[in-house]
Design a protein around this motif. Structure first.
Motif, PDB file in Angstrom:
ATOM      1  N   MET A   1       0.784  -1.217  -0.090  1.00  0.00           N
ATOM      2  CA  MET A   1       0.274   0.023   0.034  1.00  0.00           C
ATOM      3  C   MET A   1       1.076   1.258  -0.154  1.00  0.00           C
ATOM      4  N   THR A   2       0.332   2.505  -0.830  1.00  0.00           N
ATOM      5  CA  THR A   2       1.277   3.227  -0.937  1.00  0.00           C
ATOM      6  C   THR A   2       0.527   4.188   0.236  1.00  0.00           C
ATOM      7  N   ARG A   3       1.579   5.112   0.995  1.00  0.00           N
ATOM      8  CA  ARG A   3       1.119   5.923   2.142  1.00  0.00           C
ATOM      9  C   ARG A   3       0.778   7.313   1.420  1.00  0.00           C
ATOM     10  N   ASP A   4       0.315   7.558   0.431  1.00  0.00           N
ATOM     11  CA  ASP A   4      -0.036   8.968   0.070  1.00  0.00           C
ATOM     12  C   ASP A   4      -1.450   9.197   1.054  1.00  0.00           C
ATOM     13  N   ASN A   5      -1.724  10.876   1.162  1.00  0.00           N
ATOM     14  CA  ASN A   5      -2.711  11.097   1.695  1.00  0.00           C
ATOM     15  C   ASN A   5      -4.140  10.733   1.545  1.00  0.00           C
ATOM     16  N   ILE A   6      -4.329  10.230   0.197  1.00  0.00           N
ATOM     17  CA  ILE A   6      -5.580   9.846  -0.361  1.00  0.00           C
ATOM     18  C   ILE A   6      -5.746   8.439   0.206  1.00  0.00           C
ATOM     19  N   SER A   7      -4.750   7.597   0.176  1.00  0.00           N
ATOM     20  CA  SER A   7      -4.858   6.362   0.595  1.00  0.00           C
ATOM     21  C   SER A   7      -5.037   6.121   2.015  1.00  0.00           C
ATOM     22  N   ILE A   8      -4.267   6.934   2.858  1.00  0.00           N
ATOM     23  CA  ILE A   8      -4.459   6.812   4.175  1.00  0.00           C
ATOM     24  C   ILE A   8      -5.883   7.250   4.810  1.00  0.00           C
ATOM     25  N   GLU A   9      -6.640   8.318   4.058  1.00  0.00           N
ATOM     26  CA  GLU A   9      -7.690   8.892   4.372  1.00  0.00           C
ATOM     27  C   GLU A   9      -8.867   7.582   3.840  1.00  0.00           C
ATOM     28  N   ARG A  10      -8.650   6.895   2.781  1.00  0.00           N
ATOM     29  CA  ARG A  10      -9.335   5.776   2.414  1.00  0.00           C
ATOM     30  C   ARG A  10      -9.326   4.620   3.473  1.00  0.00           C
ATOM     31  N   LEU A  11      -8.232   4.630   4.165  1.00  0.00           N
ATOM     32  CA  LEU A  11      -8.190   3.476   4.925  1.00  0.00           C
ATOM     33  C   LEU A  11      -8.794   3.730   6.305  1.00  0.00           C
ATOM     34  N   ILE A  12      -8.461   5.018   6.677  1.00  0.00           N
ATOM     35  CA  ILE A  12      -9.218   5.533   7.853  1.00  0.00           C
ATOM     36  C   ILE A  12     -10.763   5.321   7.904  1.00  0.00           C
ATOM     37  N   THR A  13     -11.371   5.704   6.654  1.00  0.00           N
ATOM     38  CA  THR A  13     -12.758   5.482   6.213  1.00  0.00           C
ATOM     39  C   THR A  13     -13.040   4.064   6.313  1.00  0.00           C
ATOM     40  N   GLU A  14     -12.571   3.092   5.660  1.00  0.00           N
ATOM     41  CA  GLU A  14     -12.762   1.863   5.423  1.00  0.00           C
ATOM     42  C   GLU A  14     -12.637   1.117   6.611  1.00  0.00           C
ATOM     43  N   LYS A  15     -11.920   1.522   7.694  1.00  0.00           N
ATOM     44  CA  LYS A  15     -11.592   0.673   8.929  1.00  0.00           C
ATOM     45  C   LYS A  15     -12.587   1.412   9.871  1.00  0.00           C
TER      46      LYS A  15
ATOM     47  N   LEU B   1       0.618   1.295  13.716  1.00  0.00           N
ATOM     48  CA  LEU B   1       0.308   2.236  12.524  1.00  0.00           C
ATOM     49  C   LEU B   1      -1.073   1.629  12.149  1.00  0.00           C
ATOM     50  N   ILE B   2      -1.843   2.400  11.421  1.00  0.00           N
ATOM     51  CA  ILE B   2      -3.400   2.120  11.233  1.00  0.00           C
ATOM     52  C   ILE B   2      -3.328   1.168  10.227  1.00  0.00           C
ATOM     53  N   TRP B   3      -2.244   1.018   9.332  1.00  0.00           N
ATOM     54  CA  TRP B   3      -2.286  -0.077   8.069  1.00  0.00           C
ATOM     55  C   TRP B   3      -1.430  -1.294   8.497  1.00  0.00           C
TER      56      TRP B   3
ATOM     57  N   LYS C   1      -1.699  11.099  11.413  1.00  0.00           N
ATOM     58  CA  LYS C   1      -2.991  10.321  11.328  1.00  0.00           C
ATOM     59  C   LYS C   1      -2.561   8.949  10.859  1.00  0.00           C
ATOM     60  N   GLU C   2      -1.249   8.467  10.751  1.00  0.00           N
ATOM     61  CA  GLU C   2      -1.059   7.096  10.463  1.00  0.00           C
ATOM     62  C   GLU C   2      -0.822   6.234  11.618  1.00  0.00           C
ATOM     63  N   ILE C   3      -0.603   6.919  12.716  1.00  0.00           N
ATOM     64  CA  ILE C   3      -0.504   6.373  14.298  1.00  0.00           C
ATOM     65  C   ILE C   3      -1.860   6.154  14.964  1.00  0.00           C
ATOM     66  N   GLU C   4      -2.099   4.750  15.018  1.00  0.00           N
ATOM     67  CA  GLU C   4      -3.202   4.168  15.755  1.00  0.00           C
ATOM     68  C   GLU C   4      -3.120   4.705  17.297  1.00  0.00           C
ATOM     69  N   TRP C   5      -2.166   3.807  17.827  1.00  0.00           N
ATOM     70  CA  TRP C   5      -1.724   4.120  19.438  1.00  0.00           C
ATOM     71  C   TRP C   5      -0.561   3.971  19.756  1.00  0.00           C
ATOM     72  N   LEU C   6      -0.085   4.681  21.011  1.00  0.00           N
ATOM     73  CA  LEU C   6       1.444   4.522  21.500  1.00  0.00           C
ATOM     74  C   LEU C   6       1.147   3.539  22.749  1.00  0.00           C
TER      75      LEU C   6
END
Length: 140
Positions: free
Chosen positions: A1-15, A47-49, A90-95
């Motif tokens: 998966m590429t980590r461009d902004n659109i892909s990150i936003e799509r992943l956030i929405t999908e999950k 990371l979210i992905w 926005k790629e970080i789910e938790w610490l």
């Protein structure tokens, strides 16, 4: 998966991830972690992905600085593993701050870390016998 902004936003929405952190909150948090670097021996990153089994670490010390290592929306070379380089907050789910440090006979004072984090604002924290976790997203 590429980590461009659109892909990150799509992943956030999908999950169906609900954000709990803003970029401003990340800046406050990172500043507080750097200020308390002597208190923090290890901090794991999810990371979210990636799967939770992937092990990455947030790397910082007292010399880590704003506008050199971390910026308004991202950080550079502060997260271990590949790909190496820039990560948007926005790629970080938790610490996660483990009580028992890997490869060392050190025990982190999770209560002290928790107090330092709570002193700068409201965060979604979960404390257990094993770790202190700070959530950047809420899952459905």
């Amino acid at each position: 998966m590429t980590r461009d902004n659109i892909s990150i936003e799509r992943l956030i929405t999908e999950k169906r991830l609900s954000p709990l952190m803003s970029n401003a909150k990340w800046l406050k948090l990172l500043s507080a972690l750097v200020e308390n670097a002597a208190l923090i021996a290890e901090c794991r990153v999810k990371l979210i992905w990636e799967q939770e089994t992937m092990i990455r670490w947030l790397v910082f010390d007292e010399d880590t600085s704003y506008r050199f290592d971390y910026y308004d929306t991202a950080m550079e070379a502060m997260i271990t593993g590949n790909p190496r380089g820039w990560y948007a907050y926005k790629e970080i789910e938790w610490l996660e701050f483990p009580r028992f440090i890997s490869n060392k006979s050190v025990v982190q004072d999770l209560h002290a870390i928790q107090l330092q984090i709570q002193a700068i604002g409201q965060f979604q924290l979960e404390l257990s016998d094993e770790n202190l976790r700070l959530y950047a997203y809420r899952r459905p």
